[in-house]
Motif scaffolding. Sequence first.
Motif: not given
Length: 425
Positions: A230, A292, A295, A306, A354, A362
């Motif tokens: 990768h 998620a 903060k 990613h 998101f 990913n």
Amino acid sequence: MTDKTAKLVIEGRDPIELPIYSGTLGQDVVDVRSLTAHGLFTYDPGFVSTASCESEITYIDGDKGVLLHRGYPIDQLAENADYLDVCYLLLYGELPDNTQKGEFKNIIMHHTMVHEQMHEFFQGFRRDSHPMAIMVGVVGALSAFYHDSLDISNDHHREVAAHRLISKMPTLAAMTYKYSMGQPFMYPRNDLSYGGNFLHMMFSTPAEEYTVNPVLARAMDKIFTLHADHEQNASTSTVRLAGSSGANPFACIAAGIAALWGPAHGGANEAVLNMLEEIGDEANIEEYIKRAKDKDDPFRLMGFGHRVYKNYDPRAKVMKATCDEVLGELGINNDPLLKIAMRLEKIALEDPYFVEKKLYPNVDFYSGIIFKALGIPNDMFTVLFAVGRTPGWIAHWKEMISGSYRIGRPRQLYKGHTQRDFPKS
Ligand code: SDX
């Protein structure tokens, strides 16, 4: 060479001309090497905007979700090639013809055993050691045994070391698992496929016949392909940096394994499963999505986001299809963790947080569900990532070592004390 230049204008200084180079694909690069002569460094923590090298191995277009190995798209390789084809392609630049494939497979499948004394190494570890802790140790220790493939200036040594690493990583990985289970190590079987031999070493026992399921063996092989390389990710960059000092290939791969272990990198597949098990029920998903986005909460949606992909990771698509194949073959129709994962993916892909930050699943998001369905424990997931990534690490190491290179030695922006004298007593 180049006919394009950038001009750096700093007040009170003469303008500095910096060459700009173009690759066959992707962004142009500005050559900043002359800045040192002007008393300047570039500043790029995390190497977000830094091209560390030239390479011909893998190309990623993060915006389009494209991954090419020597020009071939990852989904075509996963569908039409097997893992040893991809290993050959990464190492030598072209897909093997039938003769080359036969010779390569024969070499790889006849290096699969490790020195018998390596079995003693494992006895020094606690049975409940994390498998990655063992892998870092035993892979580095290969350099204590294979002295005839340590001379990095010798092309034959480099070749043999590459073959030994691709061959022995599954054997050591399976030994790590068997050791944790208190079961005897199972010797490799050279008549099996690469993926089939791995499943045999993991799950067969001396007590009864074990027949490799060809669908699962093919799925294992495809999963190794999806992890094969990768570009200049953290662990590959670690392998290159270790290699730039002239360290032997086994030590460099051990360094790559150590870097891969982190939950922000290869450790994410284990973290995804732990996260899904912690969420436990679809009813709890909204709470975790909220965390998620908070903060002040260190929780992140593992398997999402990613550094390069700002679109769907092309490997995740193939991994999801493989997940469906494996669960179907095993007759697992309503896997609760898969249901949570799919619902989590749907909610996240529709959530403005998101979407704005371009966070997509990913490679690690679905792999853990497959591994768990195959009976592999969570703490072994990153070991399997390391097995799959080995040809990529070696291909980059060989590309650097066989060309002209210098030791990697970044500088810094120093923010510490100016010089001061030791206090007089
Ligand atoms: C791999 O580099 C490679 O190619 C790696 C890899 C390979 O094959 O070698 O593809 C394999 O490592 C895949 C990534 C596996 N890691 C995870 O799934 C862990 C969760 N993901 C993140 O920790 C994160 O997305 C990274 C580490 C993958 C990327 O980190 P970056 O590029 O440094 O991005 P960032 O941390 O600066 O995040 C940008 C923003 C931040 O918000 P702001 O500070 O801008 O407000 O996005 C947020 C982050 O808080 N964010 C997330 C998030 N990932 C990023 N928020 C919630 N959940 C996430 N998963």
